[in-house]
Each structure stands twice: as structure tokens, then as C-alpha cells.
Design an enzyme around this catalytic site. Structure first.
Site, PDB file in Angstrom:
ATOM      1  N   GLN A  94      29.939   6.923  15.018  1.00 32.88           N
ATOM      2  CA  GLN A  94      31.001   7.619  14.273  1.00 32.88           C
ATOM      3  C   GLN A  94      32.256   6.772  14.126  1.00 32.88           C
ATOM      4  O   GLN A  94      33.279   7.251  13.637  1.00 32.88           O
ATOM      5  CB  GLN A  94      31.304   8.985  14.888  1.00 32.88           C
ATOM      6  CG  GLN A  94      31.973   8.978  16.245  1.00 32.88           C
ATOM      7  CD  GLN A  94      32.024  10.367  16.858  1.00 32.88           C
ATOM      8  OE1 GLN A  94      31.059  10.867  17.393  1.00 32.88           O
ATOM      9  NE2 GLN A  94      33.180  11.009  16.816  1.00 32.88           N
ATOM     10  N   LEU A 143      39.289  12.986  29.077  1.00 28.64           N
ATOM     11  CA  LEU A 143      39.483  14.442  29.011  1.00 28.64           C
ATOM     12  C   LEU A 143      40.952  14.827  29.219  1.00 28.64           C
ATOM     13  O   LEU A 143      41.661  14.214  29.997  1.00 28.64           O
ATOM     14  CB  LEU A 143      38.611  15.131  30.065  1.00 28.64           C
ATOM     15  CG  LEU A 143      37.113  14.840  29.966  1.00 28.64           C
ATOM     16  CD1 LEU A 143      36.360  15.563  31.078  1.00 28.64           C
ATOM     17  CD2 LEU A 143      36.545  15.224  28.606  1.00 28.64           C
ATOM     18  N   HIS A 144      41.372  15.855  28.488  1.00 28.90           N
ATOM     19  CA  HIS A 144      42.751  16.357  28.588  1.00 28.90           C
ATOM     20  C   HIS A 144      42.712  17.889  28.571  1.00 28.90           C
ATOM     21  O   HIS A 144      41.620  18.494  28.577  1.00 28.90           O
ATOM     22  CB  HIS A 144      43.620  15.780  27.456  1.00 28.90           C
ATOM     23  CG  HIS A 144      43.003  15.929  26.106  1.00 28.90           C
ATOM     24  ND1 HIS A 144      42.851  17.143  25.480  1.00 28.90           N
ATOM     25  CD2 HIS A 144      42.480  15.009  25.248  1.00 28.90           C
ATOM     26  CE1 HIS A 144      42.274  16.966  24.312  1.00 28.90           C
ATOM     27  NE2 HIS A 144      42.028  15.681  24.142  1.00 28.90           N
ATOM     28  N   VAL A 151      45.266  22.868  21.582  1.00 31.49           N
ATOM     29  CA  VAL A 151      46.184  22.891  22.726  1.00 31.49           C
ATOM     30  C   VAL A 151      47.257  21.832  22.454  1.00 31.49           C
ATOM     31  O   VAL A 151      46.945  20.693  22.101  1.00 31.49           O
ATOM     32  CB  VAL A 151      45.440  22.592  24.048  1.00 31.49           C
ATOM     33  CG1 VAL A 151      46.405  22.574  25.221  1.00 31.49           C
ATOM     34  CG2 VAL A 151      44.349  23.639  24.273  1.00 31.49           C
ATOM     35  N   GLY A 171      43.074  19.999  26.325  1.00 32.82           N
ATOM     36  CA  GLY A 171      42.293  20.565  25.214  1.00 32.82           C
ATOM     37  C   GLY A 171      40.842  20.748  25.640  1.00 32.82           C
ATOM     38  O   GLY A 171      40.241  21.817  25.454  1.00 32.82           O
ATOM     39  N   HIS A 172      40.264  19.677  26.232  1.00 36.24           N
ATOM     40  CA  HIS A 172      38.883  19.780  26.727  1.00 36.24           C
ATOM     41  C   HIS A 172      38.778  20.839  27.825  1.00 36.24           C
ATOM     42  O   HIS A 172      37.819  21.603  27.874  1.00 36.24           O
ATOM     43  CB  HIS A 172      38.414  18.437  27.304  1.00 36.24           C
ATOM     44  CG  HIS A 172      38.361  17.317  26.314  1.00 36.24           C
ATOM     45  ND1 HIS A 172      39.214  16.249  26.347  1.00 36.24           N
ATOM     46  CD2 HIS A 172      37.540  17.118  25.247  1.00 36.24           C
ATOM     47  CE1 HIS A 172      38.922  15.418  25.364  1.00 36.24           C
ATOM     48  NE2 HIS A 172      37.920  15.925  24.671  1.00 36.24           N
ATOM     49  N   GLN A 232      35.284  18.427  11.455  1.00 39.85           N
ATOM     50  CA  GLN A 232      34.098  18.270  12.311  1.00 39.85           C
ATOM     51  C   GLN A 232      33.443  19.627  12.570  1.00 39.85           C
ATOM     52  O   GLN A 232      32.223  19.773  12.494  1.00 39.85           O
ATOM     53  CB  GLN A 232      34.544  17.617  13.620  1.00 39.85           C
ATOM     54  CG  GLN A 232      33.551  17.687  14.750  1.00 39.85           C
ATOM     55  CD  GLN A 232      33.935  16.823  15.924  1.00 39.85           C
ATOM     56  OE1 GLN A 232      33.837  15.618  15.848  1.00 39.85           O
ATOM     57  NE2 GLN A 232      34.369  17.423  17.015  1.00 39.85           N
ATOM     58  N   GLN A 257      39.733  23.305  17.576  1.00 41.98           N
ATOM     59  CA  GLN A 257      40.110  23.413  16.157  1.00 41.98           C
ATOM     60  C   GLN A 257      40.815  22.153  15.628  1.00 41.98           C
ATOM     61  O   GLN A 257      40.934  21.945  14.437  1.00 41.98           O
ATOM     62  CB  GLN A 257      41.016  24.632  15.950  1.00 41.98           C
ATOM     63  CG  GLN A 257      41.233  24.945  14.475  1.00 41.98           C
ATOM     64  CD  GLN A 257      42.399  25.859  14.201  1.00 41.98           C
ATOM     65  OE1 GLN A 257      42.431  26.948  14.743  1.00 41.98           O
ATOM     66  NE2 GLN A 257      43.353  25.442  13.373  1.00 41.98           N
TER      67      GLN A 257
END
Ligand code: PAF
Length: 284
Positions: A61, A33-34, A176, A36-37, A153, A148
Site C-alpha cells: 500500500q 499504536l496510539h 480520536v 486511536g488504536h 479506506q 473513521q
């Protein structure tokens, strides 16, 4: 925060939360996680009474020669981030339970899955659509949050939700970025110091596209050529694609007379990085 490792417990918790008439916000992730998450979690925290995050590095995937085995995994750090961000439920199912040995059901979003990244990563979006639909069935969220950065996706998931009448609202939050513009991604961890510096070329090239549109350029062929020229100056860069497409259909756009998506995938060393920008016809 409750850490849940199996589907039955997750379902029991969902039933209880729904019984309390609470709105469930859900952030599906593959961990590492970063910021953005974190922006997705924070938004869910604001919108919803109960927040569920899943961490599952989804094998279906990844292609056979891709980075499934070495995809960054750091559960202790992820757990700390979730706790601090006041997540209610952290769901980390095991591969064996999600995909038992005789597993054979897959979701395909035809026409969208084989464009852009799908050309280079065959089967990837079938894996994404399958796991996201499974997670939606298990967590039954009211709202699900996506970034985004993974634009294709998001388009695929939105279409799947519409086509299969899945009762969930999809919210998409902006990319982000690091200070130099590089989009935050778990795969940025693969970059060494030099490559990390060079990776900012992706964002710079998207800005170049925006500038060209602002100055009146309407030919996507010309914009793509300039972007490629810029990226090729970086020795460690290898372009998979640079495309200008309609943001809904993902079809190529030749003459840019409406809102467009500039999307690219570029290898910097061992990291395959993606980035994108939505620009309207006047370059804004
Ligand atoms: O964006 C991701 O991290 C993954 O593709 C997702 C949506 C969690 C599905 O595995």
C-alpha cells in the site's frame, strides 16, 4: 497474550477459539499504536470474547517514493500497549509469508479506489483491500474495527466485504483527537515541534466548513475555497486535496443539500496528514 508470527499458528488459534463458540473481534493495524488504536481495542474488548490485533506494515500500500522504510516501527511499545489492553492474540506475520516471491493476486475496488487519496497515492487502496482481505481470511473475525480517520479506506473495505460476501461485520469508531484537534496518527511522529503546532490547522479548517454550513452556505466550491485559504496561511503546509463528497459514493457534491463528507490531505513538512468530518446539511 499470545504473540503469533506465522499464519498456520494463527489459523490453529482461530479454529480453537471458534470451537469454543467465542466471538472474535479483530483490529488490523500497521503498528506504532496510539490512542486511536486503543479506542478500537477497548471497543473490541467490550463487544467480543476474543480480541486479535495484527501489526503488519504492508508494503503493497506504499508507492515507490513513499515512507514504507521509515514508517514508525516500535514493536516493544506496541506489545506493551496490547498486553495492557488485554488483547488475546497479537499477530505479526512476516512479509515473506504474506507475499511470497511469486505472489500475484490482488483485490481492487474499482470506482472508489481512484478518488480522494487514490488520485495521489496510486495503488494504495489495491494494497489495502488485498491485505485486509488476506487478514480476514486468516483471522476470520466476526467483527473488524476501523477508525473513521481513514474514511476512504473504510468505504472501500465495506464495499469489498459486501461485494465478496466476506462474513464479517465492520464497525467504524470516531476519530480520536489531540487536545488541539489534530487527529491521532502514527505519521504525526514525523512532525517537529513547530509543524506539530501548525498541524492543528487541519481540524480548524474542518470546523470552519461546519460553521459555514451552519450559517447557511450551500456551495461546496465556496467552502473549499475558504478552507484552502486558511490552510495556505501555514508556510509548511502543502495541500494535496480538499474535497466535499457524498460519504458513500465519494462523488463530488456541488450543492450541499444532504449529509456530506469534508475530506482533506495536507502535507505538513514531511508528514502527509489526512482528516475528515461528516456534516449534515444544517452544519451539525
Ligand atoms: O489503517 C491501517 O493501518 C492500514 O491501512 C491497514 C487497514 C492495517 C491495512 O494495512
Amino acid at each position: 497474550m499470545l504473540v503469533i508470527r506465522n499464519i498456520r499458528t494463527m489459523r490453529n488459534c482461530v479454529r480453537k477459539v471458534k470451537g469454543e463458540k467465542k466471538i472474535i473481534g479483530f483490529i488490523p493495524t500497521m503498528g506504532a499504536l496510539h490512542q486511536g488504536h486503543l479506542s478500537l481495542i477497548n471497543r473490541a474488548r467490550r463487544d467480543c470474547e476474543s480480541v486479535v490485533i495484527s501489526i503488519f506494515v504492508n508494503p503493497t500500500q506504499f508507492g515507490p517514493r513513499e515512507d514504507f522504510k521509515k514508517y514508525p516501527r516500535n514493536f516493544a511499545a506496541d506489545k506493551r500497549i496490547c498486553q495492557k489492553a488485554k488483547v488475546d492474540f497479537l499477530f505479526i506475520p512476516r512479509v515473506k509469508e504474506i507475499y511470497p516471491p511469486d505472489y500475484c493476486s490482488y483485490v481492487r475496488v474499482k470506482g472508489l479506489e481512484d478518488k480522494l487519496c487514490g488520485t495521489f497515492r496510486q495503488g494504495c487502496f489495491q494494497g489495502v483491500a488485498t491485505i485486509v482481505s488476506k487478514l480476514f481470511n486468516i483471522v476470520q473475525p466476526d467483527i473488524a474495527y476501523f477508525g473513521q480517520k481513514d474514511f476512504q479506506q473504510v468505504v472501500i473495505i465495506k464495499r469489498m466485504v459486501r461485494d465478496l460476501n466476506i462474513p464479517v461485520k465492520i464497525k467504524v469508531l470516531p476519530i480520536v483527537r489531540e487536545k488541539d484537534g489534530l487527529a491521532m496518527s502514527s505519521r504525526n511522529k514525523y512532525l517537529n515541534k513547530q509543524q506539530r503546532k501548525e498541524a492543528s490547522i487541519l481540524f480548524q479548517s474542518l470546523q470552519l466548513a461546519k460553521e459555514m454550513l451552519k450559517k447557511g452556505e450551500r456551495s461546496s466550491v465556496k467552502v473549499i475555497a475558504q478552507i484552502k485559504k486558511m490552510i495556505k496561511k501555514i508556510p509548511s503546509a502543502k495541500i494535496d486535496y480538499v474535497s466535499i463528497v457524498n460519504p458513500e459514493s465519494l462523488e463530488d457534491v456541488r450543492l450541499m443539500s444532504e449529509k456530506i463528507l469534508v475530506a482533506l490531505a495536507v502535507w505538513i513538512g514531511k508528514a502527509r496528514l489526512i482528516d475528515n468530518m461528516i456534516i449534515n446539511e444544517t452544519g451539525i
